[in-house]
Design a protein around this motif. Structure first.
Motif, PDB file in Angstrom:
ATOM      1  N   THR A 185       0.833  -1.207   0.000  1.00  0.00           N
ATOM      2  CA  THR A 185       0.000   0.000   0.000  1.00  0.00           C
ATOM      3  C   THR A 185       0.867   1.256   0.000  1.00  0.00           C
ATOM      4  OG1 THR A 185      -1.761  -1.220   1.144  1.00  0.00           O
ATOM      5  CG2 THR A 185      -1.875   1.191   1.208  1.00  0.00           C
ATOM      6  N   ILE A 186       1.906   1.265   0.805  1.00  0.00           N
ATOM      7  CA  ILE A 186       2.828   2.411   0.817  1.00  0.00           C
ATOM      8  C   ILE A 186       3.441   2.598  -0.569  1.00  0.00           C
ATOM      9  CG2 ILE A 186       5.046   3.271   1.705  1.00  0.00           C
ATOM     10  CD1 ILE A 186       4.266   1.939   4.410  1.00  0.00           C
ATOM     11  N   GLU A 187       3.873   1.521  -1.188  1.00  0.00           N
ATOM     12  CA  GLU A 187       4.479   1.611  -2.529  1.00  0.00           C
ATOM     13  C   GLU A 187       3.487   2.162  -3.550  1.00  0.00           C
ATOM     14  OE1 GLU A 187       7.658   1.260  -3.651  1.00  0.00           O
ATOM     15  OE2 GLU A 187       8.095   1.155  -1.509  1.00  0.00           O
ATOM     16  N   MET A 188       2.249   1.714  -3.499  1.00  0.00           N
ATOM     17  CA  MET A 188       1.249   2.205  -4.457  1.00  0.00           C
ATOM     18  C   MET A 188       0.926   3.673  -4.205  1.00  0.00           C
ATOM     19  SD  MET A 188      -1.289  -1.057  -5.085  1.00  0.00           S
ATOM     20  CE  MET A 188      -1.321  -1.734  -3.430  1.00  0.00           C
ATOM     21  N   ILE A 189       0.887   4.084  -2.941  1.00  0.00           N
ATOM     22  CA  ILE A 189       0.614   5.486  -2.628  1.00  0.00           C
ATOM     23  C   ILE A 189       1.733   6.377  -3.152  1.00  0.00           C
ATOM     24  CG2 ILE A 189       0.479   7.154  -0.719  1.00  0.00           C
ATOM     25  CD1 ILE A 189      -1.307   5.121   0.719  1.00  0.00           C
ATOM     26  N   LYS A 190       2.974   5.915  -3.054  1.00  0.00           N
ATOM     27  CA  LYS A 190       4.101   6.701  -3.564  1.00  0.00           C
ATOM     28  C   LYS A 190       3.912   7.052  -5.038  1.00  0.00           C
ATOM     29  CE  LYS A 190       8.225   5.182  -2.751  1.00  0.00           C
ATOM     30  NZ  LYS A 190       9.390   4.309  -2.472  1.00  0.00           N
ATOM     31  N   ASP A 191       3.275   6.167  -5.791  1.00  0.00           N
ATOM     32  CA  ASP A 191       3.109   6.356  -7.228  1.00  0.00           C
ATOM     33  C   ASP A 191       1.750   6.945  -7.617  1.00  0.00           C
ATOM     34  OD1 ASP A 191       5.648   5.256  -7.629  1.00  0.00           O
ATOM     35  OD2 ASP A 191       4.839   3.222  -7.734  1.00  0.00           O
ATOM     36  N   THR A 192       0.935   7.322  -6.639  1.00  0.00           N
ATOM     37  CA  THR A 192      -0.423   7.796  -6.922  1.00  0.00           C
ATOM     38  C   THR A 192      -0.631   9.120  -6.210  1.00  0.00           C
ATOM     39  OG1 THR A 192      -1.104   5.465  -6.982  1.00  0.00           O
ATOM     40  CG2 THR A 192      -2.855   7.114  -6.934  1.00  0.00           C
ATOM     41  N   LYS A 193      -0.608  10.213  -6.960  1.00  0.00           N
ATOM     42  CA  LYS A 193      -0.570  11.548  -6.358  1.00  0.00           C
ATOM     43  C   LYS A 193      -1.802  11.918  -5.543  1.00  0.00           C
ATOM     44  CE  LYS A 193      -2.474  14.003 -10.283  1.00  0.00           C
ATOM     45  NZ  LYS A 193      -2.470  15.205 -11.031  1.00  0.00           N
ATOM     46  N   ASN A 194      -2.938  11.274  -5.784  1.00  0.00           N
ATOM     47  CA  ASN A 194      -4.154  11.603  -5.050  1.00  0.00           C
ATOM     48  C   ASN A 194      -4.476  10.575  -3.967  1.00  0.00           C
ATOM     49  OD1 ASN A 194      -4.687   9.908  -7.337  1.00  0.00           O
ATOM     50  ND2 ASN A 194      -6.872  10.230  -7.044  1.00  0.00           N
ATOM     51  N   ALA A 195      -3.493   9.747  -3.592  1.00  0.00           N
ATOM     52  CA  ALA A 195      -3.683   8.733  -2.561  1.00  0.00           C
ATOM     53  C   ALA A 195      -2.982   9.156  -1.267  1.00  0.00           C
ATOM     54  CB  ALA A 195      -3.129   7.394  -3.040  1.00  0.00           C
ATOM     55  N   TYR A 196      -3.629   8.865  -0.154  1.00  0.00           N
ATOM     56  CA  TYR A 196      -3.128   9.211   1.177  1.00  0.00           C
ATOM     57  C   TYR A 196      -3.203   7.982   2.068  1.00  0.00           C
ATOM     58  CZ  TYR A 196      -3.644  13.959  -0.494  1.00  0.00           C
ATOM     59  OH  TYR A 196      -3.526  15.105  -1.215  1.00  0.00           O
ATOM     60  N   LEU A 197      -2.425   7.982   3.142  1.00  0.00           N
ATOM     61  CA  LEU A 197      -2.363   6.833   4.037  1.00  0.00           C
ATOM     62  C   LEU A 197      -2.777   7.217   5.447  1.00  0.00           C
ATOM     63  CD1 LEU A 197      -1.434   3.826   4.144  1.00  0.00           C
ATOM     64  CD2 LEU A 197       0.753   4.693   4.972  1.00  0.00           C
ATOM     65  N   ASP A 198      -3.753   6.523   5.967  1.00  0.00           N
ATOM     66  CA  ASP A 198      -4.195   6.664   7.353  1.00  0.00           C
ATOM     67  C   ASP A 198      -3.410   5.642   8.172  1.00  0.00           C
ATOM     68  OD1 ASP A 198      -5.627   5.116   9.359  1.00  0.00           O
ATOM     69  OD2 ASP A 198      -7.473   6.125   8.866  1.00  0.00           O
ATOM     70  N   ILE A 199      -2.787   6.088   9.266  1.00  0.00           N
ATOM     71  CA  ILE A 199      -1.877   5.207  10.008  1.00  0.00           C
ATOM     72  C   ILE A 199      -2.553   4.370  11.089  1.00  0.00           C
ATOM     73  CG2 ILE A 199       0.105   6.691   9.552  1.00  0.00           C
ATOM     74  CD1 ILE A 199      -0.131   7.474  12.621  1.00  0.00           C
ATOM     75  N   SER A 200      -3.867   4.420  11.178  1.00  0.00           N
ATOM     76  CA  SER A 200      -4.516   3.627  12.222  1.00  0.00           C
ATOM     77  C   SER A 200      -4.257   2.142  11.997  1.00  0.00           C
ATOM     78  CB  SER A 200      -6.022   3.896  12.246  1.00  0.00           C
ATOM     79  OG  SER A 200      -6.637   3.455  11.063  1.00  0.00           O
ATOM     80  N   ALA A 201      -4.160   1.434  13.072  1.00  0.00           N
ATOM     81  CA  ALA A 201      -3.987  -0.027  13.050  1.00  0.00           C
ATOM     82  C   ALA A 201      -2.685  -0.463  12.388  1.00  0.00           C
ATOM     83  CB  ALA A 201      -5.189  -0.701  12.394  1.00  0.00           C
ATOM     84  N   PHE A 202      -1.600   0.299  12.593  1.00  0.00           N
ATOM     85  CA  PHE A 202      -0.328  -0.151  12.019  1.00  0.00           C
ATOM     86  C   PHE A 202       0.152  -1.398  12.754  1.00  0.00           C
ATOM     87  CE2 PHE A 202       0.756   3.346  14.926  1.00  0.00           C
ATOM     88  CZ  PHE A 202       1.723   2.791  15.730  1.00  0.00           C
TER      89      PHE A 202
END
Length: 120
Positions: free
Chosen positions: A44-61
């Motif tokens: 998911t982190i890798e895909m977000i790096k390549d997708t400018k309109n994607a963000y990551l919520d850190i809950s439940a890490f």
């Protein structure tokens, strides 16, 4: 307004990949991937790096390594959150402070990023 999507079980990696295809197709719509992608946090982190309109919520890490990697790789698109009552907001706050290298990044993750996103 951004869309928040649940990426924990029962979603699997294929489901998350399909969500990313939609996120890329509708590039004017910000999408927040909740719970860091669950057990698929690295992908998911890798895909977000390549997708400018994607963000990551850190809950439940799953691990503090996942949290520190997210903050290092996508500091401008990592959003503070906690999965209360299953997670502890105070502990998540402390983890962000511990695994972030600068005060500026701490401020971004703990509120600046979501503020910018909601006001854009």
């Amino acid at each position: 307004m951004p869309i928040w999507v649940h990426t924990f079980h029962p979603l699997n990696l294929k489901d998350i990949q399909e969500l990313f295809l939609l996120t890329q197709k509708y590039e004017n719509v910000p999408v927040i991937y909740g719970h860091m992608g669950g057990i698929h946090w690295l992908q998911t982190i890798e895909m977000i790096k390549d997708t400018k309109n994607a963000y990551l919520d850190i809950s439940a890490f799953y691990t503090t390594y996942a949290l520190s990697l997210a903050i290092k790789e996508i500091p401008e698109r990592t959003l503070f959150s906690s999965d209360f009552p299953y997670g502890d907001p105070y502990l998540n706050l402390q983890a962000v402070k511990r695994y972030t290298s600068s005060g500026e990044v701490v401020d971004r993750v703990l509120g600046g990023n979501i503020s910018n996103l909601l006001h854009s």
